[in-house]
Design a protein around this motif. Structure first.
Motif, PDB file in Angstrom:
ATOM      1  N   GLY A 184      15.219 -16.817 -38.527  1.00  0.00           N
ATOM      2  CA  GLY A 184      13.800 -16.620 -39.009  1.00  0.00           C
ATOM      3  C   GLY A 184      12.852 -16.848 -37.832  1.00  0.00           C
ATOM      4  N   SER A 185      11.638 -16.466 -38.192  1.00  0.00           N
ATOM      5  CA  SER A 185      10.678 -16.556 -37.171  1.00  0.00           C
ATOM      6  C   SER A 185      10.396 -17.718 -36.517  1.00  0.00           C
ATOM      7  CB  SER A 185       9.486 -15.809 -37.735  1.00  0.00           C
ATOM      8  OG  SER A 185       8.805 -16.496 -38.691  1.00  0.00           O
ATOM      9  N   ARG A 186       9.774 -17.738 -35.359  1.00  0.00           N
ATOM     10  CA  ARG A 186       9.301 -19.200 -34.726  1.00  0.00           C
ATOM     11  C   ARG A 186       8.325 -19.902 -35.699  1.00  0.00           C
ATOM     12  NH1 ARG A 186      11.282 -18.823 -29.667  1.00  0.00           N
ATOM     13  NH2 ARG A 186      11.700 -16.590 -28.858  1.00  0.00           N
ATOM     14  N   GLU A 187       7.662 -19.175 -36.280  1.00  0.00           N
ATOM     15  CA  GLU A 187       6.608 -19.901 -37.278  1.00  0.00           C
ATOM     16  C   GLU A 187       7.561 -20.489 -38.463  1.00  0.00           C
ATOM     17  OE1 GLU A 187       6.196 -16.696 -36.122  1.00  0.00           O
ATOM     18  OE2 GLU A 187       4.380 -17.134 -34.956  1.00  0.00           O
ATOM     19  N   ASP A 188       8.655 -19.954 -38.767  1.00  0.00           N
ATOM     20  CA  ASP A 188       9.354 -20.597 -39.713  1.00  0.00           C
ATOM     21  C   ASP A 188      10.270 -21.786 -39.301  1.00  0.00           C
ATOM     22  OD1 ASP A 188       8.726 -18.735 -41.882  1.00  0.00           O
ATOM     23  OD2 ASP A 188      10.212 -17.139 -41.161  1.00  0.00           O
ATOM     24  N   VAL A 189      10.672 -21.559 -38.020  1.00  0.00           N
ATOM     25  CA  VAL A 189      11.296 -22.742 -37.311  1.00  0.00           C
ATOM     26  C   VAL A 189      10.384 -23.796 -37.199  1.00  0.00           C
ATOM     27  CG1 VAL A 189      12.325 -23.373 -34.820  1.00  0.00           C
ATOM     28  CG2 VAL A 189      12.871 -21.124 -36.022  1.00  0.00           C
ATOM     29  N   GLU A 190       9.055 -23.493 -36.695  1.00  0.00           N
ATOM     30  CA  GLU A 190       8.032 -24.693 -36.677  1.00  0.00           C
ATOM     31  C   GLU A 190       7.798 -25.308 -37.932  1.00  0.00           C
ATOM     32  OE1 GLU A 190       7.054 -26.142 -34.048  1.00  0.00           O
ATOM     33  OE2 GLU A 190       7.659 -24.705 -32.377  1.00  0.00           O
ATOM     34  N   ARG A 191       7.810 -24.724 -38.985  1.00  0.00           N
ATOM     35  CA  ARG A 191       7.699 -25.171 -40.195  1.00  0.00           C
ATOM     36  C   ARG A 191       8.707 -26.040 -40.819  1.00  0.00           C
ATOM     37  NH1 ARG A 191       4.059 -23.601 -44.327  1.00  0.00           N
ATOM     38  NH2 ARG A 191       3.268 -21.953 -43.463  1.00  0.00           N
ATOM     39  N   MET A 192       9.796 -25.625 -40.212  1.00  0.00           N
ATOM     40  CA  MET A 192      11.054 -26.502 -40.790  1.00  0.00           C
ATOM     41  C   MET A 192      11.113 -27.583 -39.999  1.00  0.00           C
ATOM     42  SD  MET A 192      12.814 -24.837 -43.196  1.00  0.00           S
ATOM     43  CE  MET A 192      14.293 -25.613 -43.065  1.00  0.00           C
ATOM     44  N   ARG A 193      10.358 -27.855 -38.858  1.00  0.00           N
ATOM     45  CA  ARG A 193      10.232 -28.904 -38.161  1.00  0.00           C
ATOM     46  C   ARG A 193       9.095 -29.977 -38.687  1.00  0.00           C
ATOM     47  NH1 ARG A 193      11.273 -26.400 -32.028  1.00  0.00           N
ATOM     48  NH2 ARG A 193      13.586 -26.022 -32.264  1.00  0.00           N
ATOM     49  N   GLY A 194       8.401 -29.416 -39.303  1.00  0.00           N
ATOM     50  CA  GLY A 194       7.312 -30.338 -40.163  1.00  0.00           C
ATOM     51  C   GLY A 194       6.015 -29.902 -39.392  1.00  0.00           C
ATOM     52  N   VAL A 195       5.934 -28.985 -38.503  1.00  0.00           N
ATOM     53  CA  VAL A 195       4.848 -28.530 -37.617  1.00  0.00           C
ATOM     54  C   VAL A 195       4.280 -27.299 -38.288  1.00  0.00           C
ATOM     55  CG1 VAL A 195       3.793 -28.271 -35.363  1.00  0.00           C
ATOM     56  CG2 VAL A 195       5.792 -29.996 -35.766  1.00  0.00           C
ATOM     57  N   ARG A 196       2.961 -27.229 -38.539  1.00  0.00           N
ATOM     58  CA  ARG A 196       2.536 -25.955 -39.126  1.00  0.00           C
ATOM     59  C   ARG A 196       2.043 -25.196 -37.916  1.00  0.00           C
ATOM     60  NH1 ARG A 196       1.656 -25.103 -44.558  1.00  0.00           N
ATOM     61  NH2 ARG A 196       2.024 -27.202 -45.703  1.00  0.00           N
ATOM     62  N   PRO A 197       2.190 -23.842 -37.950  1.00  0.00           N
ATOM     63  CA  PRO A 197       1.525 -22.952 -36.725  1.00  0.00           C
ATOM     64  C   PRO A 197       0.206 -23.476 -36.176  1.00  0.00           C
ATOM     65  CG  PRO A 197       2.699 -21.607 -38.327  1.00  0.00           C
ATOM     66  CD  PRO A 197       2.677 -22.895 -38.983  1.00  0.00           C
ATOM     67  N   GLU A 198      -0.828 -23.595 -37.413  1.00  0.00           N
ATOM     68  CA  GLU A 198      -1.900 -23.911 -37.055  1.00  0.00           C
ATOM     69  C   GLU A 198      -2.128 -25.296 -36.270  1.00  0.00           C
ATOM     70  OE1 GLU A 198      -1.511 -24.463 -41.437  1.00  0.00           O
ATOM     71  OE2 GLU A 198      -1.050 -23.150 -40.046  1.00  0.00           O
ATOM     72  N   ASN A 199      -1.210 -26.013 -36.617  1.00  0.00           N
ATOM     73  CA  ASN A 199      -1.227 -27.386 -35.868  1.00  0.00           C
ATOM     74  C   ASN A 199      -0.764 -27.284 -34.468  1.00  0.00           C
ATOM     75  OD1 ASN A 199      -2.167 -28.739 -38.252  1.00  0.00           O
ATOM     76  ND2 ASN A 199      -0.233 -29.478 -39.113  1.00  0.00           N
ATOM     77  N   ARG A 200       0.081 -26.614 -34.466  1.00  0.00           N
ATOM     78  CA  ARG A 200       0.779 -26.583 -33.345  1.00  0.00           C
ATOM     79  C   ARG A 200      -0.504 -25.615 -32.115  1.00  0.00           C
ATOM     80  NH1 ARG A 200       5.328 -21.835 -32.377  1.00  0.00           N
ATOM     81  NH2 ARG A 200       3.373 -20.639 -33.312  1.00  0.00           N
ATOM     82  N   LEU A 201      -1.082 -24.696 -32.796  1.00  0.00           N
ATOM     83  CA  LEU A 201      -2.083 -24.121 -31.906  1.00  0.00           C
ATOM     84  C   LEU A 201      -3.209 -25.165 -31.322  1.00  0.00           C
ATOM     85  CD1 LEU A 201      -3.239 -21.582 -30.620  1.00  0.00           C
ATOM     86  CD2 LEU A 201      -4.303 -20.929 -32.776  1.00  0.00           C
ATOM     87  N   SER A 202      -3.731 -25.937 -32.441  1.00  0.00           N
ATOM     88  CA  SER A 202      -4.649 -26.841 -32.203  1.00  0.00           C
ATOM     89  C   SER A 202      -4.076 -27.974 -31.197  1.00  0.00           C
ATOM     90  CB  SER A 202      -4.905 -27.643 -33.584  1.00  0.00           C
ATOM     91  OG  SER A 202      -5.428 -26.665 -34.626  1.00  0.00           O
ATOM     92  N   ALA A 203      -2.839 -28.201 -31.162  1.00  0.00           N
ATOM     93  CA  ALA A 203      -2.578 -29.158 -30.105  1.00  0.00           C
ATOM     94  C   ALA A 203      -2.411 -28.673 -28.775  1.00  0.00           C
ATOM     95  CB  ALA A 203      -0.943 -29.620 -30.453  1.00  0.00           C
ATOM     96  N   ARG A 204      -2.187 -27.543 -28.361  1.00  0.00           N
ATOM     97  CA  ARG A 204      -2.200 -26.599 -27.479  1.00  0.00           C
ATOM     98  C   ARG A 204      -3.511 -26.459 -26.820  1.00  0.00           C
ATOM     99  NH1 ARG A 204       1.806 -21.225 -28.195  1.00  0.00           N
ATOM    100  NH2 ARG A 204       3.780 -22.525 -28.044  1.00  0.00           N
TER     101      ARG A 204
END
Length: 204
Positions: A170-190
């Motif tokens: 799966g894509s990295r975005e899919d992996v992040e979603r499976m971990r319960g972290v949406r890509p937009e949340n990850r970007l906001s955190a950065r």
């Protein structure tokens, strides 16, 4: 207007379906020959060019170990389910209790949705009867469902299959979603972390 890179990516995304159509054509004829290969290539090109196919975005990621784990586990599930279904066929006094289950996947990738549907359908005892692409929901006909516990166990099996597929390719975005972290949340955190750095330096 699309850029050359986007056009190249669109062409690349059509190559796997074209190869799959060629292989399917060869399997239907049951033999390999250069004539069958050329005819299969021609048929594949006609299908991919003349008929509209929803483009499937490939992840561009492959984790060898998790991919191996997925296929080994899939083979084990097929063998075990085959034994269970065979026992149901000869079990005396069998009371059938089947169910139609709607299972919403946690990812929103067409590729993961397709792989999960195929991987679930080839395991004896269940088959996908419908798909809601908008919500990534699989509707499955499942054998031998007698209680809410059986339904929940099967639901976990499907979601575990999805998780193994995502971890494998799966894509990295899919992996992040499976971990319960949406890509937009990850970007906001950065962004928040970057904004805090000058403030911390000024306080120090």
């Amino acid at each position: 207007m699309s850029t050359p890179r986007e056009r190249l990516a669109a062409v690349g995304n059509q190559i796997p379906p074209l190869i799959a159509l060629i292989v399917l054509w060869m399997l239907l004829w049951g033999e390999f020959s250069w004539l069958n290969l050329l005819v299969g290539l021609s048929v594949g090109l006609i299908v991919t060019v003349a008929f509209y196919l929803v483009p499937v975005q490939l992840s561009g990621r492959l984790h060898p170990w998790h991919t191996l784990v997925f296929f080994v586990r899939l083979l084990r599930d097929i063998v075990r389910a085959s034994v269970d279904v065979a026992w149901l066929a000869v079990k005396p006094g069998l009371t059938t209790s089947n169910a139609i289950l709607a299972i919403e996947l946690r990812t929103r990738s067409d590729l993961i949705l397709t792989w999960t549907a195929v991987a679930t359908s080839i395991v004896p005892g269940s088959i996908v009867v419908d798909i809601d692409r908008e919500s990534s929901t699989l509707f499955l006909h499942v054998l031998n469902m007698h209680s809410a516990r059986d339904i929940e166990r099967f639901r976990r099996q499907v979601l575990d299959t999805e998780r193994r597929i995502v971890r494998g390719f799966g894509s990295r975005e899919d992996v992040e979603r499976m971990r319960g972290v949406r890509p937009e949340n990850r970007l906001s955190a950065r962004r928040a972390a970057r904004a805090d750095r000058p403030l911390k330096k000024g306080l120090s």
